[in-house]
Design an enzyme around this catalytic site. Sequence first.
Site, PDB file in Angstrom:
ATOM      1  N   ASP A  60     -39.426   6.187  53.979  1.00 58.89           N
ATOM      2  CA  ASP A  60     -39.826   4.836  53.582  1.00 58.89           C
ATOM      3  C   ASP A  60     -40.663   4.221  54.695  1.00 58.89           C
ATOM      4  O   ASP A  60     -40.233   4.196  55.847  1.00 58.89           O
ATOM      5  CB  ASP A  60     -38.573   3.989  53.328  1.00 58.89           C
ATOM      6  CG  ASP A  60     -38.909   2.661  52.671  1.00 58.89           C
ATOM      7  OD1 ASP A  60     -39.981   2.558  52.047  1.00 58.89           O
ATOM      8  OD2 ASP A  60     -38.089   1.732  52.786  1.00 58.89           O
TER       9      ASP A  60
ATOM     10  N   HIS B 252     -45.032  -8.470  54.549  1.00 56.51           N
ATOM     11  CA  HIS B 252     -43.591  -8.174  54.572  1.00 56.51           C
ATOM     12  C   HIS B 252     -43.089  -7.968  55.999  1.00 56.51           C
ATOM     13  O   HIS B 252     -42.045  -8.518  56.385  1.00 56.51           O
ATOM     14  CB  HIS B 252     -43.293  -6.926  53.728  1.00 56.51           C
ATOM     15  CG  HIS B 252     -41.862  -6.507  53.781  1.00 56.51           C
ATOM     16  ND1 HIS B 252     -40.854  -7.210  53.167  1.00 56.51           N
ATOM     17  CD2 HIS B 252     -41.245  -5.470  54.406  1.00 56.51           C
ATOM     18  CE1 HIS B 252     -39.685  -6.624  53.401  1.00 56.51           C
ATOM     19  NE2 HIS B 252     -39.898  -5.570  54.152  1.00 56.51           N
TER      20      HIS B 252
ATOM     21  N   GLU C 299     -36.161  -4.124  47.116  1.00 52.43           N
ATOM     22  CA  GLU C 299     -37.473  -3.988  47.737  1.00 52.43           C
ATOM     23  C   GLU C 299     -38.381  -3.294  46.734  1.00 52.43           C
ATOM     24  O   GLU C 299     -38.137  -2.144  46.353  1.00 52.43           O
ATOM     25  CB  GLU C 299     -37.387  -3.197  49.052  1.00 52.43           C
ATOM     26  CG  GLU C 299     -36.652  -4.010  50.123  1.00 52.43           C
ATOM     27  CD  GLU C 299     -36.710  -3.436  51.519  1.00 52.43           C
ATOM     28  OE1 GLU C 299     -36.666  -4.229  52.480  1.00 52.43           O
ATOM     29  OE2 GLU C 299     -36.797  -2.205  51.655  1.00 52.43           O
TER      30      GLU C 299
ATOM     31  N   GLU D  18     -41.452  -1.342  45.664  1.00 54.13           N
ATOM     32  CA  GLU D  18     -42.314  -0.435  46.417  1.00 54.13           C
ATOM     33  C   GLU D  18     -43.045   0.533  45.483  1.00 54.13           C
ATOM     34  O   GLU D  18     -42.636   0.745  44.340  1.00 54.13           O
ATOM     35  CB  GLU D  18     -41.476   0.388  47.419  1.00 54.13           C
ATOM     36  CG  GLU D  18     -40.594  -0.485  48.319  1.00 54.13           C
ATOM     37  CD  GLU D  18     -40.047   0.225  49.540  1.00 54.13           C
ATOM     38  OE1 GLU D  18     -40.585   1.284  49.920  1.00 54.13           O
ATOM     39  OE2 GLU D  18     -39.083  -0.300  50.130  1.00 54.13           O
TER      40      GLU D  18
ATOM     41  N   ASP E 229     -36.007  -0.029  46.614  1.00 57.04           N
ATOM     42  CA  ASP E 229     -35.190   0.338  47.783  1.00 57.04           C
ATOM     43  C   ASP E 229     -34.106  -0.736  47.960  1.00 57.04           C
ATOM     44  O   ASP E 229     -34.251  -1.653  48.765  1.00 57.04           O
ATOM     45  CB  ASP E 229     -36.111   0.436  49.010  1.00 57.04           C
ATOM     46  CG  ASP E 229     -35.370   0.773  50.285  1.00 57.04           C
ATOM     47  OD1 ASP E 229     -34.249   1.312  50.200  1.00 57.04           O
ATOM     48  OD2 ASP E 229     -35.925   0.492  51.365  1.00 57.04           O
TER      49      ASP E 229
ATOM     50  N   ARG F  79     -28.558  -6.588  53.070  1.00 57.11           N
ATOM     51  CA  ARG F  79     -29.107  -7.220  54.276  1.00 57.11           C
ATOM     52  C   ARG F  79     -28.070  -7.480  55.354  1.00 57.11           C
ATOM     53  O   ARG F  79     -28.387  -7.459  56.546  1.00 57.11           O
ATOM     54  CB  ARG F  79     -29.800  -8.536  53.901  1.00 57.11           C
ATOM     55  CG  ARG F  79     -30.949  -8.392  52.937  1.00 57.11           C
ATOM     56  CD  ARG F  79     -32.052  -7.544  53.496  1.00 57.11           C
ATOM     57  NE  ARG F  79     -33.172  -7.429  52.558  1.00 57.11           N
ATOM     58  CZ  ARG F  79     -34.163  -6.558  52.709  1.00 57.11           C
ATOM     59  NH1 ARG F  79     -34.185  -5.729  53.735  1.00 57.11           N
ATOM     60  NH2 ARG F  79     -35.140  -6.506  51.827  1.00 57.11           N
TER      61      ARG F  79
ATOM     62  N   GLN G 269     -27.375  -4.091  56.967  1.00 54.39           N
ATOM     63  CA  GLN G 269     -28.585  -3.749  57.720  1.00 54.39           C
ATOM     64  C   GLN G 269     -28.688  -4.530  59.029  1.00 54.39           C
ATOM     65  O   GLN G 269     -28.961  -3.959  60.095  1.00 54.39           O
ATOM     66  CB  GLN G 269     -29.812  -4.042  56.838  1.00 54.39           C
ATOM     67  CG  GLN G 269     -31.155  -3.791  57.499  1.00 54.39           C
ATOM     68  CD  GLN G 269     -32.329  -4.191  56.596  1.00 54.39           C
ATOM     69  OE1 GLN G 269     -32.131  -4.631  55.466  1.00 54.39           O
ATOM     70  NE2 GLN G 269     -33.535  -4.020  57.084  1.00 54.39           N
TER      71      GLN G 269
ATOM     72  N   LYS H 251     -29.245   0.888  53.407  1.00 53.74           N
ATOM     73  CA  LYS H 251     -30.270   1.253  52.421  1.00 53.74           C
ATOM     74  C   LYS H 251     -30.030   2.621  51.795  1.00 53.74           C
ATOM     75  O   LYS H 251     -30.809   3.046  50.945  1.00 53.74           O
ATOM     76  CB  LYS H 251     -31.649   1.252  53.088  1.00 53.74           C
ATOM     77  CG  LYS H 251     -32.189  -0.143  53.390  1.00 53.74           C
ATOM     78  CD  LYS H 251     -33.434  -0.054  54.245  1.00 53.74           C
ATOM     79  CE  LYS H 251     -33.999  -1.431  54.552  1.00 53.74           C
ATOM     80  NZ  LYS H 251     -34.807  -1.954  53.437  1.00 53.74           N
TER      81      LYS H 251
ATOM     82  N   THR I 233     -31.431   4.411  45.810  1.00 54.07           N
ATOM     83  CA  THR I 233     -32.856   4.064  45.743  1.00 54.07           C
ATOM     84  C   THR I 233     -33.312   4.479  44.355  1.00 54.07           C
ATOM     85  O   THR I 233     -33.178   5.649  43.988  1.00 54.07           O
ATOM     86  CB  THR I 233     -33.649   4.831  46.827  1.00 54.07           C
ATOM     87  OG1 THR I 233     -33.094   4.514  48.111  1.00 54.07           O
ATOM     88  CG2 THR I 233     -35.117   4.447  46.813  1.00 54.07           C
TER      89      THR I 233
ATOM     90  N   GLU J 168     -37.283 -12.567  51.233  1.00 55.81           N
ATOM     91  CA  GLU J 168     -38.526 -13.327  51.460  1.00 55.81           C
ATOM     92  C   GLU J 168     -38.685 -14.443  50.411  1.00 55.81           C
ATOM     93  O   GLU J 168     -39.039 -15.573  50.766  1.00 55.81           O
ATOM     94  CB  GLU J 168     -39.737 -12.398  51.394  1.00 55.81           C
ATOM     95  CG  GLU J 168     -39.807 -11.385  52.515  1.00 55.81           C
ATOM     96  CD  GLU J 168     -40.854 -10.332  52.216  1.00 55.81           C
ATOM     97  OE1 GLU J 168     -42.000 -10.492  52.642  1.00 55.81           O
ATOM     98  OE2 GLU J 168     -40.524  -9.335  51.536  1.00 55.81           O
TER      99      GLU J 168
HETATM  100  O1  LIG Z   1     -37.922  -5.523  60.004  1.00 51.85           O
HETATM  101  C1  LIG Z   1     -36.806  -5.035  59.790  1.00 51.85           C
HETATM  102  O2  LIG Z   1     -35.940  -4.987  60.652  1.00 51.85           O
HETATM  103  C2  LIG Z   1     -36.445  -4.501  58.483  1.00 51.85           C
HETATM  104  C3  LIG Z   1     -37.331  -4.194  57.545  1.00 51.85           C
HETATM  105  C4  LIG Z   1     -36.941  -3.731  56.223  1.00 51.85           C
HETATM  106  O3  LIG Z   1     -35.824  -3.842  55.775  1.00 51.85           O
HETATM  107  C5  LIG Z   1     -37.996  -3.178  55.371  1.00 51.85           C
HETATM  108  C6  LIG Z   1     -37.960  -1.719  55.068  1.00 51.85           C
HETATM  109  O4  LIG Z   1     -37.029  -1.072  54.614  1.00 51.85           O
HETATM  110  C7  LIG Z   1     -39.288  -1.115  55.054  1.00 51.85           C
HETATM  111  C8  LIG Z   1     -40.051  -1.714  53.930  1.00 51.85           C
HETATM  112  O5  LIG Z   1     -39.586  -1.618  52.788  1.00 51.85           O
HETATM  113  O6  LIG Z   1     -41.119  -2.303  54.159  1.00 51.85           O
HETATM  114 CA   LIG Z   2     -37.915  -0.350  52.015  1.00 50.74          CA
HETATM  115 MG   LIG Z   3     -32.842   2.780  49.649  1.00 54.62          MG
END
Ligand SMILES: O=C(O)/C=C/C(=O)CC(=O)CC(=O)O
Ligand SMILES: [Ca+2]
Ligand SMILES: [Mg+2]
Length: 391
Positions: free
Chosen positions: A118, A125, A187, A189, A219, A223, A226, A239, A243, A342
């Site tokens: 990914d 973003h 997400e 994508e 995806d 959060r 994460q 994540k 997916t 977002e």
């Molecule tokens: O900036 C971060 O810490 C996290 C970013 C993401 O969660 C985004 C990611 O999985 C990649 C994407 O989908 O653009």
């Molecule tokens: Ca992603």
């Molecule tokens: Mg995923």
Amino acid sequence: MTRSWVPGADESLFGLDNLPYGVFSRPGEAPRVGVRVGDHVLDLAPVLHDEVFASPTLNAFLARGRTAWRETRARLRTLLAADRADEAGGDRAVVEPHLIPLDQVTMHLPVEVADYVDFYASLEHASNLGRIFRPDEEPLKPNWRHLPVGYHGRAGTVVVSGTPVRRPCGQRMPGPSFGPSARLDIEAELAFVVGTPTRPGERAGAFEDHVFGVTLLNDWSARDIQAWEYVPLGPFLGKSFATSISPWITPLDALEHARVAGREQDPVPLDYLRRQSPWGLDLTLRVELNGETISTPSYRDMYWTPDQMLAHMTVNGASLRTGDLYASGTISSEGAFGSLIEVTWNGAEPVKLTDGTTRAFLEDGDTVTITATAPGGIGLGEVTGRITSAT
Ligand SMILES: O=C(O)/C=C/C(=O)CC(=O)CC(=O)O
Ligand SMILES: [Ca+2]
Ligand SMILES: [Mg+2]
């Protein structure tokens, strides 16, 4: 546009200029490869007399390479074209018995996913997530404009659209609390499916020689898991639980009219990342939450294009395998975002739904559906999933 004799095909987003591939089955029958035409799927093995299409995944066909992909596409366009419909003993009589209405079939994961990567290719973003996750720092890390940042994901948990998504449990922010994610997100994508492999040590050649086509991808992202786990190695369990991808893989040849230069890059990247030909794509996505549109991001202005991602992924000699899947990263464009974090700005501005409820993140029972269209009346199908409660 080439007209088809298949009823409804010309008026749909799945006419002869599209022809995406998928894997389908009817009740009691084994999954096999088909091509979508309007609201039908064409059973390819008996029509093309080729056992490669009797397999339960597209991998063997993908491994044949670009010349074979193009020959098959040309043959299908001939067989399905309107001008041949009424000839005595013509194609229609032979092909029509193998055309099955979509409401009679189940769609399966189209590809046995080899490796899954990914990326993080949207400037909007990456800037937004930087601001949200790291408010005291520069939104973009110093490397971001020099290489397409990415991480290796979990290939075995890629599922086909329609598969329910169970809310994950884990260690969450504020760490180390444990329980179901309270900040479950999406997400939106675009993902790229590799057909032609490379040997270890070899760099990938031209994008179109390796990549067969594209599919929509969600995806799913927890959060709170994460945010607690990702420093300093990046996304992991937040994540990897699921997916989702669309059941349809749209061949690159169907996207000729969608090709655009790609966003201008400053600074100019290193030589191995120089764009050889335009592989930006003018696609518009639609993100729906419980049937209501919450965002319509555009893929057009993504900073890193998929040819650059492929070059980067193999510049160290890492080999490609047939069935590799790599995703663009969340597609956010100016004012139209591909994730709830977002859209709601980390939950501060919840989405209002017409039933009077609001959403900061996903609740059990919520359904998210992502669709996309390309110029020339091309649809990318949909990727949908419903959230079920944690166990
Ligand atoms: O900036 C971060 O810490 C996290 C970013 C993401 O969660 C985004 C990611 O999985 C990649 C994407 O989908 O653009
Ligand atoms: Ca992603
Ligand atoms: Mg995923």
